[in-house]
Design a protein around this motif. Structure first.
Motif, mmCIF file in Angstrom:
data_model
loop_
_atom_site.group_PDB
_atom_site.id
_atom_site.type_symbol
_atom_site.label_atom_id
_atom_site.label_comp_id
_atom_site.label_asym_id
_atom_site.label_seq_id
_atom_site.Cartn_x
_atom_site.Cartn_y
_atom_site.Cartn_z
ATOM 1 N N VAL A 87 0.841 -1.194 0.000
ATOM 2 C CA VAL A 87 0.000 0.000 0.000
ATOM 3 C C VAL A 87 0.877 1.247 0.000
ATOM 4 C CG1 VAL A 87 -1.721 1.319 1.297
ATOM 5 C CG2 VAL A 87 -1.981 -1.140 1.047
ATOM 6 N N GLU A 88 1.962 1.225 0.765
ATOM 7 C CA GLU A 88 2.862 2.387 0.798
ATOM 8 C C GLU A 88 3.390 2.706 -0.596
ATOM 9 O OE1 GLU A 88 5.843 1.229 3.627
ATOM 10 O OE2 GLU A 88 4.666 1.950 5.321
ATOM 11 N N LYS A 89 3.855 1.694 -1.301
ATOM 12 C CA LYS A 89 4.390 1.893 -2.651
ATOM 13 C C LYS A 89 3.284 2.342 -3.610
ATOM 14 C CE LYS A 89 7.100 -0.385 -6.200
ATOM 15 N NZ LYS A 89 7.658 -1.627 -6.700
ATOM 16 N N GLY A 112 -4.576 -7.169 10.355
ATOM 17 C CA GLY A 112 -3.200 -6.725 10.298
ATOM 18 C C GLY A 112 -2.745 -6.174 8.958
ATOM 19 N N ARG A 113 -3.666 -5.985 8.055
ATOM 20 C CA ARG A 113 -3.333 -5.451 6.738
ATOM 21 C C ARG A 113 -3.216 -3.934 6.778
ATOM 22 N NH1 ARG A 113 -6.816 -8.190 2.046
ATOM 23 N NH2 ARG A 113 -5.699 -10.158 1.924
ATOM 24 N N GLN A 114 -2.652 -3.387 5.705
ATOM 25 C CA GLN A 114 -2.670 -1.945 5.479
ATOM 26 C C GLN A 114 -3.723 -1.666 4.415
ATOM 27 O OE1 GLN A 114 1.375 -0.924 4.362
ATOM 28 N NE2 GLN A 114 1.714 -0.161 6.427
ATOM 29 N N LYS A 135 2.792 -7.368 6.775
ATOM 30 C CA LYS A 135 4.232 -7.572 6.658
ATOM 31 C C LYS A 135 4.652 -8.651 7.644
ATOM 32 C CE LYS A 135 5.259 -2.867 5.241
ATOM 33 N NZ LYS A 135 5.930 -1.617 5.571
ATOM 34 N N THR A 136 5.465 -9.575 7.171
ATOM 35 C CA THR A 136 5.956 -10.620 8.061
ATOM 36 C C THR A 136 7.255 -10.163 8.709
ATOM 37 O OG1 THR A 136 7.039 -11.666 6.167
ATOM 38 C CG2 THR A 136 4.892 -12.521 6.787
ATOM 39 N N PRO A 137 7.406 -10.474 10.000
ATOM 40 C CA PRO A 137 8.604 -9.998 10.712
ATOM 41 C C PRO A 137 9.878 -10.680 10.232
ATOM 42 C CG PRO A 137 7.109 -11.193 12.215
ATOM 43 C CD PRO A 137 6.501 -11.182 10.845
#
Length: 137
Positions: A87-89, A112-114, A135-137
């Motif tokens: 989502v950021e990109k 936990g999604r954006q 995002k996976t840690p």
């Protein structure tokens, strides 16, 4: 950029009443429900059997913008959502397509999604959301 249709959202006055139709009459299995207090909504996802969820969106207060939406238009289709890698990109890249994001940065989505919404004035009046996997840690 758009990988697949993720969900179709329907705004409802009362989730339990809506479930009596979508879950009980249509037989769509309930996947999960989340209260999003910071956004003032209850989000409920049902499995359509196609990989695309049906999302019921219920405003939690009479002052919420969706309560006013319901008063003016009634229950029905609110938006649809595409899955993207990031989502950021996507927020950075959308303006090059003439599709500015309504959200300057990603918001917290369900599970936990954006998520972010594209400015509807540039989408022929249709509200389109984008989301990405957590995002996976």
């Amino acid at each position: 950029m758009f990988k697949k249709l993720d969900h179709i959202a329907i705004v409802v006055r009362d989730t339990e009443e809506a479930l009596a139709f979508y879950r009980d009459r249509l037989g769509l299995p309930l996947l999960f429900t989340e209260l999003r207090d910071e956004q003032g909504v209850r989000l409920t996802h049902l499995d359509t059997g196609t990989g695309v969820h049906l999302q019921l969106v219920q405003p939690l207060t009479p002052e919420h913008a969706l309560s006013k939406y319901l008063d003016e238009r009634g229950e029905g289709l609110h938006h649809f959502c595409f899955l993207v890698d990031s989502v950021e990109k996507a927020i950075e890249e959308l303006p090059a397509l003439g599709l500015p994001s309504r959200d300057p940065k990603p918001r917290r989505g369900p599970n936990g999604r954006q998520a972010a919404f594209i400015q509807p004035s540039e989408t022929r009046g249709v509200l389109i959301e984008i989301t990405s996997e957590p995002k996976t840690p």
